[in-house]
Design a protein around this motif. Structure first.
Motif, PDB file in Angstrom:
ATOM      1  N   PRO A 382       0.812  -1.208   0.000  1.00  0.00           N
ATOM      2  CA  PRO A 382       0.000   0.000   0.000  1.00  0.00           C
ATOM      3  C   PRO A 382       0.855   1.272   0.000  1.00  0.00           C
ATOM      4  O   PRO A 382       2.050   1.213   0.335  1.00  0.00           O
ATOM      5  CB  PRO A 382      -0.827  -0.085   1.277  1.00  0.00           C
ATOM      6  CG  PRO A 382      -0.443  -1.330   1.973  1.00  0.00           C
ATOM      7  CD  PRO A 382       0.649  -1.999   1.222  1.00  0.00           C
ATOM      8  N   GLY A 610      -5.362  -4.268   4.453  1.00  0.00           N
ATOM      9  CA  GLY A 610      -4.648  -3.953   3.218  1.00  0.00           C
ATOM     10  C   GLY A 610      -5.202  -2.703   2.558  1.00  0.00           C
ATOM     11  O   GLY A 610      -4.531  -2.068   1.769  1.00  0.00           O
ATOM     12  N   GLY A 611      -6.385  -2.354   2.901  1.00  0.00           N
ATOM     13  CA  GLY A 611      -6.989  -1.170   2.322  1.00  0.00           C
ATOM     14  C   GLY A 611      -6.541   0.093   3.022  1.00  0.00           C
ATOM     15  O   GLY A 611      -6.775   1.193   2.567  1.00  0.00           O
ATOM     16  N   ASP A 612      -5.904  -0.102   4.151  1.00  0.00           N
ATOM     17  CA  ASP A 612      -5.397   1.057   4.892  1.00  0.00           C
ATOM     18  C   ASP A 612      -4.298   1.733   4.079  1.00  0.00           C
ATOM     19  O   ASP A 612      -3.476   1.069   3.472  1.00  0.00           O
ATOM     20  CB  ASP A 612      -4.807   0.540   6.205  1.00  0.00           C
ATOM     21  CG  ASP A 612      -4.591   1.643   7.197  1.00  0.00           C
ATOM     22  OD1 ASP A 612      -4.784   1.403   8.372  1.00  0.00           O
ATOM     23  OD2 ASP A 612      -4.219   2.753   6.765  1.00  0.00           O
ATOM     24  N   LEU A 613      -4.316   3.034   4.094  1.00  0.00           N
ATOM     25  CA  LEU A 613      -3.255   3.733   3.359  1.00  0.00           C
ATOM     26  C   LEU A 613      -1.919   3.581   4.032  1.00  0.00           C
ATOM     27  O   LEU A 613      -0.890   3.933   3.487  1.00  0.00           O
ATOM     28  CB  LEU A 613      -3.605   5.211   3.232  1.00  0.00           C
ATOM     29  CG  LEU A 613      -4.057   5.636   1.841  1.00  0.00           C
ATOM     30  CD1 LEU A 613      -4.452   7.078   1.848  1.00  0.00           C
ATOM     31  CD2 LEU A 613      -2.987   5.377   0.815  1.00  0.00           C
TER      32      LEU A 613
ATOM     33  N   ASP B 475      -9.735   6.526   8.577  1.00  0.00           N
ATOM     34  CA  ASP B 475      -8.557   5.720   8.939  1.00  0.00           C
ATOM     35  C   ASP B 475      -7.279   6.437   8.534  1.00  0.00           C
ATOM     36  O   ASP B 475      -6.306   6.479   9.274  1.00  0.00           O
ATOM     37  CB  ASP B 475      -8.582   4.373   8.206  1.00  0.00           C
ATOM     38  CG  ASP B 475      -9.676   3.484   8.779  1.00  0.00           C
ATOM     39  OD1 ASP B 475     -10.249   3.868   9.821  1.00  0.00           O
ATOM     40  OD2 ASP B 475      -9.942   2.434   8.169  1.00  0.00           O
ATOM     41  N   TRP B 476      -7.336   6.999   7.370  1.00  0.00           N
ATOM     42  CA  TRP B 476      -6.150   7.704   6.866  1.00  0.00           C
ATOM     43  C   TRP B 476      -5.837   8.894   7.762  1.00  0.00           C
ATOM     44  O   TRP B 476      -4.697   9.105   8.166  1.00  0.00           O
ATOM     45  CB  TRP B 476      -6.405   8.165   5.427  1.00  0.00           C
ATOM     46  CG  TRP B 476      -5.380   9.105   4.913  1.00  0.00           C
ATOM     47  CD1 TRP B 476      -4.070   8.820   4.674  1.00  0.00           C
ATOM     48  CD2 TRP B 476      -5.574  10.483   4.612  1.00  0.00           C
ATOM     49  NE1 TRP B 476      -3.422   9.942   4.238  1.00  0.00           N
ATOM     50  CE2 TRP B 476      -4.318  10.987   4.184  1.00  0.00           C
ATOM     51  CE3 TRP B 476      -6.653  11.358   4.642  1.00  0.00           C
ATOM     52  CZ2 TRP B 476      -4.142  12.307   3.804  1.00  0.00           C
ATOM     53  CZ3 TRP B 476      -6.474  12.665   4.256  1.00  0.00           C
ATOM     54  CH2 TRP B 476      -5.233  13.131   3.846  1.00  0.00           C
ATOM     55  N   GLU B 499      -1.759  10.888  -1.344  1.00  0.00           N
ATOM     56  CA  GLU B 499      -2.360  11.620  -0.224  1.00  0.00           C
ATOM     57  C   GLU B 499      -2.766  13.033  -0.640  1.00  0.00           C
ATOM     58  O   GLU B 499      -3.796  13.550  -0.205  1.00  0.00           O
ATOM     59  CB  GLU B 499      -1.381  11.666   0.950  1.00  0.00           C
ATOM     60  CG  GLU B 499      -1.222  10.318   1.635  1.00  0.00           C
ATOM     61  CD  GLU B 499      -0.109  10.309   2.671  1.00  0.00           C
ATOM     62  OE1 GLU B 499      -0.326   9.754   3.756  1.00  0.00           O
ATOM     63  OE2 GLU B 499       0.968  10.856   2.400  1.00  0.00           O
ATOM     64  N   ASP B 526      -3.492   4.032  -3.937  1.00  0.00           N
ATOM     65  CA  ASP B 526      -3.404   2.592  -4.179  1.00  0.00           C
ATOM     66  C   ASP B 526      -4.800   2.018  -4.444  1.00  0.00           C
ATOM     67  O   ASP B 526      -5.807   2.606  -4.076  1.00  0.00           O
ATOM     68  CB  ASP B 526      -2.661   1.894  -3.042  1.00  0.00           C
ATOM     69  CG  ASP B 526      -3.473   1.831  -1.773  1.00  0.00           C
ATOM     70  OD1 ASP B 526      -4.573   1.251  -1.801  1.00  0.00           O
ATOM     71  OD2 ASP B 526      -3.005   2.347  -0.749  1.00  0.00           O
ATOM     72  N   PRO B 527      -4.852   0.880  -5.115  1.00  0.00           N
ATOM     73  CA  PRO B 527      -6.141   0.357  -5.586  1.00  0.00           C
ATOM     74  C   PRO B 527      -7.174   0.213  -4.470  1.00  0.00           C
ATOM     75  O   PRO B 527      -8.321   0.598  -4.655  1.00  0.00           O
ATOM     76  CB  PRO B 527      -5.777  -1.016  -6.154  1.00  0.00           C
ATOM     77  CG  PRO B 527      -4.348  -0.913  -6.513  1.00  0.00           C
ATOM     78  CD  PRO B 527      -3.728   0.031  -5.544  1.00  0.00           C
ATOM     79  N   ALA B 528      -6.766  -0.319  -3.339  1.00  0.00           N
ATOM     80  CA  ALA B 528      -7.747  -0.571  -2.288  1.00  0.00           C
ATOM     81  C   ALA B 528      -8.373   0.740  -1.822  1.00  0.00           C
ATOM     82  O   ALA B 528      -9.586   0.853  -1.662  1.00  0.00           O
ATOM     83  CB  ALA B 528      -7.087  -1.291  -1.121  1.00  0.00           C
ATOM     84  N   THR B 529      -7.531   1.748  -1.614  1.00  0.00           N
ATOM     85  CA  THR B 529      -8.043   3.057  -1.184  1.00  0.00           C
ATOM     86  C   THR B 529      -8.908   3.667  -2.276  1.00  0.00           C
ATOM     87  O   THR B 529      -9.948   4.246  -1.996  1.00  0.00           O
ATOM     88  CB  THR B 529      -6.873   3.995  -0.865  1.00  0.00           C
ATOM     89  OG1 THR B 529      -6.040   3.348   0.071  1.00  0.00           O
ATOM     90  CG2 THR B 529      -7.375   5.303  -0.271  1.00  0.00           C
ATOM     91  N   ARG B 532     -12.280   2.201  -2.289  1.00  0.00           N
ATOM     92  CA  ARG B 532     -13.033   2.677  -1.142  1.00  0.00           C
ATOM     93  C   ARG B 532     -13.555   4.100  -1.394  1.00  0.00           C
ATOM     94  O   ARG B 532     -14.686   4.438  -1.087  1.00  0.00           O
ATOM     95  CB  ARG B 532     -12.094   2.686   0.078  1.00  0.00           C
ATOM     96  CG  ARG B 532     -12.783   2.583   1.389  1.00  0.00           C
ATOM     97  CD  ARG B 532     -11.915   1.859   2.411  1.00  0.00           C
ATOM     98  NE  ARG B 532     -10.507   2.137   2.236  1.00  0.00           N
ATOM     99  CZ  ARG B 532      -9.810   2.941   3.042  1.00  0.00           C
ATOM    100  NH1 ARG B 532     -10.398   3.545   4.042  1.00  0.00           N
ATOM    101  NH2 ARG B 532      -8.524   3.116   2.840  1.00  0.00           N
TER     102      ARG B 532
END
Lengths: 626, 599
Positions: A382, A610-613, B475-476, B499, B526-529, B532
Motif C-alpha cells: 500500500p 490492506g486497504g489502509d493507506l 482511517d487515513w 495523499e 493505491d487500488p484498495a483506497t 473505497r
C-alpha cells in the motif's frame, strides 16, 4: 538573525573579511594599493588647488602678473594629481570587483561540490529553496562588503594623510577637521545601526511577498476552480502592505540621515571659513591655505561614507557566510570502498536484514529477500509501505541503517565510487529532466552513439514522439524546453536507464503516467529484450496487475516489513493483505455485477488492513525520488 | 498527463506597444497615489538641491567681501557663515521632508500596482497563465515592481537632483563669468555626449550578467532538484563540470561589466581636473584684465565639483531608468492582457441552487495556432446524472472538462448550464456550484485543515472531519501524526502524491458543489483506497451531477452514461453495458483496461 551592527557582528564580520583577504592576497593588495593612491591623491588634489590659488591666482590678482613656469606647474599639478587619482579609482573599482566575484564564484563552487558530495538524506533534511539560496543569495551576501572594502581602506589612508596635512598646515583648522570628520563617521555608524534591522526586515518581507506570489500562481488552477481569487488577493495584499510599511520605515531613516550626512561637511566648510578668517586676521595662514582646507573638506565629505557602507554590509555578510559555512561543514558524505562489480551477466540482488528510519519513524525493518540473476521481482504494498525507500537503497541513494544490500555478493557500501551506478539503474516515480537536449538527458554524459540512444528510446516506446519533436534528439527539454506530457517524460527517464544496459534495472512505479496500452508495450518489450542481449535483473514497484503479472516473484510489503513473498498466484491464495490490494478493482467489479438488486452490499474492502493507506508516516518514500 | 500537453504556449501576455514616456505616463495613471502632492515633493527637491551651492557662494563671499581689504572683515564673514549655516539646515530639512514624501508616495502606489498585477494574473485564463513560466509571472509583481521603486527612490530622484545641481551650478557660473562658464561646459560636453554610448555598453554588459546569472541559477537548481537522479546515474562529474562552467561564465560576465564601470567612472575626474586647470589658466588672464574677482574664480573651482557626481552616476541612473521602464512595461503587459475568459460581473446571472444540468451545443475548440482539439461536440447532461468521460490521451477529455468548468470558452458553439449560457454566469456563482478536482492536487503550505478549508473558508474542524468521514478517509486521517494539524509542506510535498489527491478531493467536496468534476482525481492512490473512495463518492455525489474523467474501468461501469472521446469528437455514448457489447473505440479501450487490470 544578526541584523544589528553589534560588536560581536563586527568581530565576526572582520573575520569574514580576513578570510577573503587571505584567499585573494594579490588582488586585495592591488586593490588596496590602487585605493591608497586614490586616497592620497584626493588630499593631494586639494593641496594642488591650494598651491595654485596661492601661487597662481592670488599673485595674478594682487600683482597683476604670474610667471609662465608657475602657471605650467600649477596646471601640471592639478591635472597630474587628477590623472593619478583617476587611475587609483579605476584600479580600486576593478580589483575590488574581481575580488568580490572571485570569492562568490569560489563559494558557489564549494557549495555546489558539497551538494553533489553529500548524501541524499542530507538533501532531504533541507528545503530546496534554502539550498538554492545558499548557493546564490548567501554566497553573494557573504562577499558583498568586499566591493566597498578597498575604498574604505583608501579612505583611511585619505583621512590619515589629510590629518597630517591639516596638522602641518594649521592646528586650529586641523581641530575643526578633527571635530567634523569623527562626527561624520559617528553619524554614519548610528545611521547604519538604525537602518540595518529595518533593511533586513524589508528584505525578509520582500522574500515573503515573493513566496506568496509563487505559491499562489503555482496553485492558480485550484484558486480558480474554487473561486478563491479574492481571498488570495487579500492574503497577498496584507503582506504587500507590510512590505510597503517596512519600506517606508527604511525611507524615514534614510530620509533623516542622508540630508544630515550631506549637511555636516558643509557646516564643516563654513566652520573652516569662520576659523580661517580669524587665523587670516592674525596672519597665521594665507588665503591659499584657507581655500585648500575648505576644498579638502568638500572632497572628503563623500568618500568617508564608504566606511559606513562596509559596516552596513557586515551583518548580512556574516549571516550569508555562516549559512555557506554550514553547508561546507556538513558531514556524512558517502564513503566508498574499492570493490568492483565486474561482469556482463544480469546481477544477483540480495537484501539482508535491512532496516531504515526517517528520524524516529521506522520505515523499513528486517527486510530480507533476494532476486536471482535474470529474474523479475515485483515489490507490492500500500501507499506509504516503504517501497520507494527500499529501492533507493539498491542504488545507494540512501544507505540502510541496519542490514545490507548486496549485488553479486558485494555489499554496496564496499563498492568503489561510480561502480554502483554502472551496474544498477533506477527509474524513479517522479521524472526529473535536465535543462538539456533529449540526447543529453538520456546519455547524461555517457559515451554512447545515437544508434544506442534510439534503441533505448524504442524499447521505452519513446521513439515515435521523439522523432516527431522539432529537432529530434537535439530538442531542448526541461523547464525551458519543449513541454512534454507526464507519460512522455517517464518514457525518456526509462530510456535513460535502458541506454546504460544495467545489469539490475529498478522501476519505481515508473510508468504510472503512461497509457495502459503503451505501458503494456513497454513491459512486453522489456521481457522480450530480457530474453535476448539486453538481459538484466529487474525489480519493479507496481500497483497494476499487468506489471505484477510480468514478475517471476512478488515481495509484498506492509508497514515496512515483508509480509509474504512468492509467485503471484501463491500469494493471491495465501496472503489476505496482498489479495485485498491487487484484486480491489476486480472484486469491486464483481460486486458491482452482483449488486444489481442488492443495494446494501458494500464496504468489504474498507475494513481490511490492506486497504489502509498505511500513512503512519508522512514525508516518506513516495516523493523522495523526485 | 492530460493537462499540459494540449496547451501550446501561444496565448501569452499581450503588452501594448508604447514609447518610454507613454509607458511611464500610463504606469503613473494606474497609481494615482504617486501623483498626489508630487508638485510639493518636487519643490522640496529643488530647495534641497540649492543647498549644494552654499559652499561655493560662502567661499566667494568670504574671499571677495571678507578678505578684500588688507585686514579680513571677520564680522562680515561671521554673518555670511551664519546665514549659510541657517540655509544648510533649512535645505537639509527640506531634503528630509522630500524623502519621506517620496518614499510614502512611491511605496503606496507600488503596493497598489503589485496587488493589481497579482489579482490580474489570477483573472487571466488558464491558457494565458500556462503560457508563462511561473517564475516570470512572479517577478512581474515582485522584482519588476522593485525595479520601479528603486528607480523612483534613487535614480529618478538623482536625475532631478543632478539636473538641479547642474542647472544651479551653471547659472551661478554664468553669473560669475560667462567665459569661464562656457569653458567648463566645453570641457564636459564631450563626456555628456558620450554617456548614452557608455550606458549602452553597460546595459548590454548587465544584460549579459543577468543571463549568465539565470543560467547559473538554473544549473544550481538542477543539481539540487535532480540530486537523486544525479546520484543514481553517477552523473556527479558531469554536473560538477556544468556547474563550474556556469559559475565561471557568470564571474567573467561580472568582471567584464566591472571593467567598463572602472573605465568610465574615473573619466569624470580627469575631465574635471582639465576644467579646473582651464579655469585657472583662463581665469588668471580674465582676472588680470579685471573681468573676474578672485573669490569668484575660487568659487568656480568649487562649482566644478558639482559637475562630477551627476556625471559619475549618470550611466548608473540611465541604466536604472531603462530597467524601470522595462519593469513598467512588463507589469503593464500583465494588466493590458484582457482576461479572455472574463467574469460577466454585474451583467451576469446567478445559478439557482440545486442539481445542475449541462448542455454542449455544437461545441468546438482550437488552441491558438493549433489544430482543432474538439469539434462538433453536442451532449446533454441531465441533473443528478453520473457521467464518465473516457478516451485516449489527447482525445479531448481534458478540454471538455475545461470548457465545462469555464476555464476556457469554446471557439464555436456554446455551453449552457441550467439553460443559461456559461459565459453569462457570474464567477462567484459558477465557482461555487461547479467544482473541478484536477489530477495534480496542488496544496498550499500549511496544515491539512488549512488546505481542506480552502474549499469553504468558514468550515469548522468538525465539518472538515465530517467531510473526511463521509469520504471514508477516517482511517487515513487517524494515521497521520498530527491529524488535521499535520503540516503538508511546500506544495504539499510532505505528503505522497496519492495523499495529496485525497486532500484535493476533500477540499472540493467540502465546497459542496452541485456539479463535481473529477479529472483523474484519484490516479495516484493505491487500488484498495481508490476503490473505497470511489464507493464513498458514489454515496456523496448522489443527488448531485458528477462528471468523471475516467482512467479505469470501474468508474465507467458505475456511470449512468459514458462519453467516449476520440480525436476531439464524441464517437460513442451510452451506458457501459451497451457500449461494451458493440465493437468500437470503447470496446477496444475496455479490452486494454481489462488486460492491464488482470493480465
Amino acid at each position: 538573525m544578526a541584523s544589528k551592527v553589534t560588536s560581536a557582528v563586527m568581530r565576526k564580520g572582520l573575520r569574514v573579511l580576513g578570510v577573503a583577504i587571505r584567499a585573494e592576497k594579490a588582488v586585495f593588495t592591488a586593490a588596496v594599493l590602487a585605493s591608497s593612491v586614490y586616497g592620497a591623491m584626493t588630499v593631494a588634489s586639494a593641496w594642488a588647488l591650494g598651491w595654485a590659488t596661492e601661487n597662481v591666482v592670488l599673485p595674478a590678482f594682487r600683482q597683476g602678473e604670474v610667471g609662465t613656469g608657475t602657471l605650467v606647474a600649477g596646471v601640471l599639478l592639478i591635472v597630474g594629481t587628477a590623472l593619478l587619482k583617476a587611475l587609483g579609482v579605476a584600479g580600486r573599482r576593478f580589483f575590488a570587483g574581481v575580488m568580490q566575484y572571485r570569492m562568490q564564484a569560489r563559494s558557489r563552487r564549494d557549495v555546489t561540490r558539497q551538494y553533489l558530495r553529500l548524501p541524499l538524506a542530507w538533501h532531504h533534511r533541507h528545503p530546496t529553496g534554502q539550498l538554492l539560496s545558499n548557493a546564490s543569495a548567501d554566497a553573494e551576501a557573504a562577499w558583498a562588503p568586499l566591493a566597498p572594502l578597498p575604498m574604505a581602506v583608501g579612505v583611511v589612508v585619505m583621512l590619515v594623510t589629510a590629518a597630517v596635512a591639516l596638522v602641518l598646515t594649521d592646528l586650529p583648522l586641523a581641530l575643526v577637521g578633527f571635530l567634523v570628520f569623527p562626527a561624520i563617521a559617528l553619524l554614519n555608524l548610528v545611521y547604519q545601526r538604525r537602518l540595518s534591522p529595518l533593511a533586513t526586515r524589508a528584505q525578509q518581507l520582500r522574500a515573503e511577498v515573493s513566496e506568496i506570489a509563487h505559491e499562489s500562481f503555482d496553485g492558480a488552477l485550484v484558486v480558480k476552480t474554487l473561486g478563491r481569487e479574492d481571498a488570495e488577493t487579500a492574503r497577498f495584499r496584507a503582506r504587500a502592505e507590510r512590505l510597503r510599511d517596512a519600506n517606508i520605515a527604511v525611507g524615514r531613516v534614510r530620509g533623516l540621515f542622508d540630508p544630515m550626512l550631506e549637511a555636516l561637511p558643509t557646516l564643516g566648510v563654513l566652520a573652516v571659513l569662520l576659523v580661517g578668517a580669524a587665523r587670516l586676521e592674525g596672519g597665521a595662514i594665507t588665503a591659499g591655505t584657507l581655500v585648500q582646507v575648505a576644498y579638502l573638506f568638500t572632497l572628503l565629505a563623500f568618500p568617508i561614507r564608504a566606511l559606513g557602507w562596509v559596516l552596513a554590509e557586515l551583518p548580512r555578510a556574516v549571516v550569508g557566510y555562516e549559512r555557506v559555512q554550514e553547508v561546507l561543514s556538513a558531514t556524512g558524505s558517502m564513503e566508498y570502498g574499492t570493490a568492483v562489480l565486474a561482469g556482463d551477466a544480469p546481477a544477483r540482488l540480495e537484501v539482508r536484514g535491512l532496516g531504515y528510519a526517517y528520524g524516529d519513524v521506522p520505515v523499513l525493518s528486517g527486510v530480507d529477500f533476494e532476486v536471482e540473476p535474470g529474474r523479475t521481482t515485483a515489490l507490492v504494498g500500500p501507499t506509504g509501505s516503504g517501497k520507494s525507500t527500499l529501492v533507493q537503497t539498491f542504488v545507494r541513494l540512501v544507505d540502510p541503517a541496519e542490514g545490507a544490500v548486496l549485488v553479486d555478493g558485494t555489499d554496496l557500501r564496499e563498492a568503489a565510487r561510480g561502480a554502483v551506478s554502472d551496474v544498477v539503474a533506477l527509474v524513479p516515480q517522479q521524472t526529473f529532466l535536465f535543462d538539456d537536449t533529449v540526447r543529453g538527458n538520456i546519455t547524461l554524459g555517457l559515451p554512447v552513439d545515437d544508434q544506442e540512444v534510439w534503441a533505448a528510446l524504442r524499447l521505452a516506446q519513446a521513439e515515435g514522439f521523439v522523432s516527431a519533436l522539432p529537432a529530434g534528439l537535439d530538442t531542448k527539454v526541461g523547464e525551458r524546453g519543449t513541454t512534454l506530457s507526464g507519460g512522455q517524460r517517464q518514457r525518456l527517464a526509462l530510456a535513460r536507464a535502458l541506454v546504460r544496459r544495467p545489469r539490475l534495472l529498478v522501476l519505481d512505479d515508473a510508468t504510472s503516467s503512461v497509457d495502459p496500452q503503451v505501458e503494456a508495450k513497454i513491459l512486453y518489450g522489456l521481457r522480450d529484450a530480457a530474453a535476448t542481449s539486453a538481459a538484466s535483473t529487474v525489480v519493479v514497484v507496481a500497483y497494476r496487475m499487468a506489471t505484477i503479472a510480468l514478475a517471476d516473484e512478488v515481495v509484498y510489503l506492509e508497514h515496512g516489513r515483508v509480509v509474504d513473498r512468492g509467485p503471484h498466484d501463491e500469494l493471491l491464495a495465501r496472503c489476505a493483505g496482498y489479495r485485498n490490494l491487487v484484486t480491489a478493482y476486480e472484486r469491486e467489479e464483481a460486486e458491482r455485477e452482483a449488486l444489481g438488486a442488492d443495494e446494501e452490499t458494500g464496504g468489504e474492502a474498507a475494513g481490511r488492513p490492506g486497504g489502509d493507506l498505511g500513512a503512519d508516516e508522512i514525508s516518506t518514500d513516495e516523493e523522495i525520488s523526485a | 498527463m492530460t493537462t499540459l500537453q494540449e496547451t501550446p504556449g501561444t496565448q501569452g501576455l499581450r503588452g501594448v506597444e508604447r514609447s518610454a514616456i507613454a509607458t511611464v505616463r500610463h504606469g503613473l495613471s494606474l497609481t494615482p497615489e504617486i501623483r498626489k502632492g508630487l508638485g510639493g515633493t518636487f519643490a522640496l527637491a529643488v530647495l534641497a538641491t540649492v543647498g549644494k551651492v552654499i559652499v561655493p557662494i560662502a567661499v566667494q563671499q568670504t574671499m571677495d567681501r571678507g578678505l578684500e581689504g588688507p585686514v579680513p572683515d571677520v564680522a562680515y564673514i561671521r554673518a555670511v557663515v551664519a546665514v549659510c549655516a541657517a540655509a544648510v539646515l533649512l535645505t537639509a530639512f527640506c531634503g528630509y521632508l522630500m524623502n519621506v514624501r517620496l518614499y510614502k508616495a512611491t511605496e503606496s502606489s507600488l503596493a497598489t500596482l503589485r496587488v493589481r498585477g497579482f489579482r490580474h494574473v489570477h483573472d487571466l485564463s488558464v491558457l494565458t497563465q500556462n503560457s508563462e513560466r511561473r517564475g516570470a509571472l512572479v517577478s512581474r509583481v515582485t522584482g519588476d515592481v522593485d525595479q520601479i521603486s528603486a528607480f523612483m527612490q534613487w535614480g529618478g530622484l538623482m536625475i532631478i537632483v543632478a539636473l538641479g545641481q547642474l542647472l544651479v551650478a551653471s547659472v551661478l557660473m554664468f553669473v560669475y563669468s560667462w567665459q569661464l562658464g562656457l569653458l567648463v561646459w566645453f570641457c564636459f560636453l564631450p563626456l555628456m555626449a558620450a554617456m548614452p554610448r557608455f550606458q549602452r555598453w553597460l546595459s548590454a554588459a548587465y544584460t549579459r550578467v543577468r543571463e549568465r546569472t539565470g543560467d547559473m541559477l538554473s544549473a544550481v537548481g538542477e543539481s539540487v532538484v535532480g540530486a537523486a537522479v544525479i546520484r543514481a546515474y553517477g552523473a556527479e562529474t558531469r554536473t560538477s563540470e556544468r556547474l563550474d562552467t556556469a559559475i565561471e561564465a557568470n564571474k567573467t560576465a561580472q568582471a567584464r561589466t566591472q571593467k567598463i564601470v572602472a573605465t568610465v567612472f574615473p573619466l569624470t575626474e580627469i575631465v574635471a581636473a582639465v576644467a579646473v586647470a582651464g579655469v585657472v589658466l583662463l581665469g588668471v588672464r580674465l582676472g588680470v584684465d579685471g573681468d573676474i574677482s578672485e573669490g569668484r574664480l575660487v568659487a568656480f573651482l568649487f562649482l566644478i565639483t558639482l559637475f562630477i557626481s551627476p556625471l559619475q552616476i549618470a550611466t548608473e541612473v540611465l541604466n536604472e531608468a531603462q530597467n524601470a521602464i522595462a519593469g513598467w512595461r512588463r507589469i503593464l503587459g500583465v494588466l493590458d492582457t484582457p482576461p479572455d475568459v472574463a467574469d460577466p460581473g454585474e451583467d451576469g446571472v446567478d445559478l439557482p441552487r440545486g442539481p445542475i444540468s449541462v448542455s454542449f451545443q455544437e461545441v468546438g475548440f482550437t488552441y491558438p495556432g493549433g489544430p482543432a482539439v474538439l469539434s462538433d461536440v453536442s451532449v446533454d447532461i441531465p441533473p443528478r446524472s453520473r457521467i464518465a468521460v473516457v478516451g485516449e490521451t489527447g482525445s479531448g477529455k481534458t478540454t471538455f472538462a475545461k470548457l465545462l468548468t469555464r476555464l476556457m470558452d469554446p471557439v464555436s458553439g456554446r455551453v449552457t448550464v441550467d439553460g443559461e449560457d456559461l459565459r453569462r454566469v457570474r464567477f462567484s456563482s459558477l465557482r461555487e456550484r461547479i467544482v473541478m478536482v484536477p489530477q495534480d492536487g496542488f496544496l498550499f503550505d500549511g496544515t491539512l485543515a488549512d488546505n481542506i478549508r480552502f474549499g469553504r473558508p468558514p468550515a469548522t474542524d468538525e465539518e472538515i472531519r465530517l467531510a473526511l468521514t463521509e469520504l471514508g478517509l477516517t482511517d487515513w486521517l487517524e494515521g497521520l501524526p498530527a491529524g488535521l494539524d499535520t503540516p503538508v509542506g511546500q506544495r504539499g510535498e510532505s505528503l505522497s502524491a496519492g495523499e495529496r489527491q485525497l486532500v484535493a478531493l476533500a477540499r472540493a467536496y467540502l465546497a459542496d458543489p452541485d456539479l463535481l468534476l473529477l479529472d483523474e482525481a484519484t490516479s495516484a492512490v493505491d487500488p484498495a483506497t481508490e476503490v473505497r473512495l470511489a464507493r464513498a463518492l458514489e454515496g456523496v455525489t448522489r443527488g448531485r451531477t458528477a462528471v468523471s474523467i475516467a482512467h479505469r474501468l470501474s468508474t465507467a461501469e458505475a456511470a449512468d452514461e459514458v462519453l467516449v472521446f476520440d480525436r476531439g469528437r464524441i464517437v460513442q455514448r451510452g451506458p457501459h453495458a451497451e457500449l461494451v457489447a458493440r465493437p468500437g473505440v470503447y470496446a477496444d479501450l475496455h479490452a486494454s483496461w481489462v488486460s492491464a487490470a488482470r493480465s
